[in-house]
Design an enzyme around this catalytic site. Sequence first.
Site, PDB file in Angstrom:
ATOM      1  N   SER A  37       3.248 -12.212 -27.108  1.00 20.81           N
ATOM      2  CA  SER A  37       3.184 -11.430 -25.877  1.00 20.81           C
ATOM      3  C   SER A  37       2.209 -12.101 -24.894  1.00 20.81           C
ATOM      4  O   SER A  37       2.363 -13.298 -24.604  1.00 20.81           O
ATOM      5  CB  SER A  37       2.799  -9.988 -26.228  1.00 20.81           C
TER       6      SER A  37
ATOM      7  N   ARG B 290       0.537   4.495 -20.933  1.00 18.49           N
ATOM      8  CA  ARG B 290       0.853   3.979 -22.268  1.00 18.49           C
ATOM      9  C   ARG B 290       2.226   4.473 -22.730  1.00 18.49           C
ATOM     10  O   ARG B 290       2.975   3.737 -23.366  1.00 18.49           O
ATOM     11  CB  ARG B 290      -0.219   4.404 -23.263  1.00 18.49           C
TER      12      ARG B 290
ATOM     13  N   HIS C  91      10.382  -5.697 -28.086  1.00 19.57           N
ATOM     14  CA  HIS C  91       9.203  -6.540 -27.936  1.00 19.57           C
ATOM     15  C   HIS C  91       8.268  -6.403 -29.142  1.00 19.57           C
ATOM     16  O   HIS C  91       7.672  -7.379 -29.592  1.00 19.57           O
ATOM     17  CB  HIS C  91       8.484  -6.129 -26.648  1.00 19.57           C
ATOM     18  N   ASP C  92       8.145  -5.194 -29.652  1.00 19.30           N
ATOM     19  CA  ASP C  92       7.225  -4.946 -30.767  1.00 19.30           C
ATOM     20  C   ASP C  92       7.699  -5.537 -32.092  1.00 19.30           C
ATOM     21  O   ASP C  92       7.019  -5.368 -33.106  1.00 19.30           O
ATOM     22  CB  ASP C  92       6.977  -3.446 -30.936  1.00 19.30           C
TER      23      ASP C  92
ATOM     24  N   ASP D  40      14.388  -7.380 -27.178  1.00 25.45           N
ATOM     25  CA  ASP D  40      13.161  -7.323 -26.359  1.00 25.45           C
ATOM     26  C   ASP D  40      13.531  -7.034 -24.907  1.00 25.45           C
ATOM     27  O   ASP D  40      14.148  -7.858 -24.244  1.00 25.45           O
ATOM     28  CB  ASP D  40      12.414  -8.653 -26.484  1.00 25.45           C
TER      29      ASP D  40
END
Lengths: 343, 343
Positions: free
Chosen positions: A152, A213, A324-325, A294
């Site tokens: 990232s 978040r 993405h994670d 992603d």
Amino acid sequence: MTCLAENPHLEATGESSRGFAPVRFAADGLTAQRSSRHLAITPKYGRGPCEVDVRYLWCGAPDAPTLIVQGGISADRDVTSLDPAGNPGWWQALVADGAAIDLARWRVLAIDWVSPQELGADAVSSEDQADVLAALLGELGIGKVHAFVGASYGAMVALAFAARYPDAVDRLLLLAGAHRPHPMATAQRSVQRGIVRLGQSTGEVDQALALARQLAMTTYRGSDEFARRFSSEPAWRDGRFHLPVEDYLENAGRRFVERFDAERFLGLSESIDLHQVAPEQVPTATTLIGFPSDRLVPLADLCELQQRLLGRTTLEVVESPYGHDAFLKEPELLAPLLREALA
Amino acid sequence: MTCLAENPHLEATGESSRGFAPVRFAADGLTAQRSSRHLAITPKYGRGPCEVDVRYLWCGAPDAPTLIVQGGISADRDVTSLDPAGNPGWWQALVADGAAIDLARWRVLAIDWVSPQELGADAVSSEDQADVLAALLGELGIGKVHAFVGASYGAMVALAFAARYPDAVDRLLLLAGAHRPHPMATAQRSVQRGIVRLGQSTGEVDQALALARQLAMTTYRGSDEFARRFSSEPAWRDGRFHLPVEDYLENAGRRFVERFDAERFLGLSESIDLHQVAPEQVPTATTLIGFPSDRLVPLADLCELQQRLLGRTTLEVVESPYGHDAFLKEPELLAPLLREALA
């Protein structure tokens, strides 16, 4: 780059058994420094040279080659756990004695990202983070690292590092990060920062940071993953409907606020969006790892990066529902790729 | 369904020359009612029957079969322009004299969505909107509509309508809408509502609604479209960096606040997330139109819908860079599909 370090550094040894792969420090003769150094850099968006305390972790086999390992903007230097009684590191499953990034074979160096506030600058660039790492290497007497493993934002900084210090790194392993942010991801982060600024201007910083978040989580995770997990019925509670995914997001928001600061978030989030590295200036051998799910770093951007990098480059495509994670959620799939790339 | 209408309705005729296809009302013998009716329905999340003023537009060839045409939550009854001096309708390019939805051949009926506030209910369901439309049909003396053309939320309401009133509609044309919201899209809307509630609790409603709209825009548009449009450098202004995509988003947010209300937004946004229709209960012949770049309504959900609908169903896949908003941005591609489906 002047190194002003005078701080003492602590030697921490211990034994850990948490996480995917247990880490044993003292028993296996591993060493760990978890300390800070006072360094000077000249920030890209600053007003001349400035000094900053950089917190780092440097652990593994005492005489082994060093690997830099850096994650996303909310990751810290604790890539692996030092304290047997504490929490596991954020990449404990992949960085440990016997793991893919094997602490018996390598010595791993990681820092807490520096923020614009710490630099006294208008903004912090990925180049600044690279300069901090280069200064720290000098301070620790590390002439060259075997690899920079970045995920990232860590991948962005790794590219900046290799472009600026090509002789200081032998290879790059970049997961879910590219030479530039995707404009759609920039748009999503821009809204996150807008939420936090709204919270700051109205005295509701915590609530706003939690919401930002929540939004970030929708960009980190996979669409199919959400479809599988959150298909149940809404519940009426506290005067409104709550949807299954909302409880998950609210919990993620709350936990983030407990460990993160709004100003730091603003600075590091913006740093992603200011990132630009010309791949043609990176001569380092590189392994790219990308995830088709992603939503933040589209695979197409990694394909472009592969084509434009000056050095020999391999692109590994890993199927995962986690978006993405996936760099955090798929240690079993990533382990063989990391081992091979480091060999 | 009791119809309590007593309101007068206005006959509006005029001549328009704005948009993709000019609309001529009086000259071509077209007719238009832009009016409201006082109707009663029993909302799903209400406390018994309630009355509501429903604003509608009904225009086209006087004796022609009626089509219901409904768009997203921020669309209104003005699907096409009545007033030559005013703004074009939100689907002017496709609903006009001689256009794909040809007002010389059809009579188009559209309403302003009703909000929970107007119903005095805790929430508004897609079924409620369907009930409002059914009551309005009764009031206007329309026994059956030739088609219900719905895009986005309009497609959800069309499914609810066909499930509840299968004899009142001959066919469905559904663009970028499905039998349920995708949980990832729900997550994104949930954050939008959280932003608006944060604004309400801190007295910054306009700023919050603008931010929520900014977030919505990132879900409406295509990733490739953003990549193509917003690749230039950031600019330092008013004490921080502004990225090219931010100016676009901020403008979109400001424009939305000028025309939309926070409470109405909360209610209609939530209505999307409460939507659930069993496709097996929809016997109507259906044409689905989906866009692979749609990040809000994945094509996979339209494939599932196609498989589960009881009636004969065609799925048309339209390539466009515009994501969910392709239903607004691609009239040339959609026109032949709409013509064929209505024939």
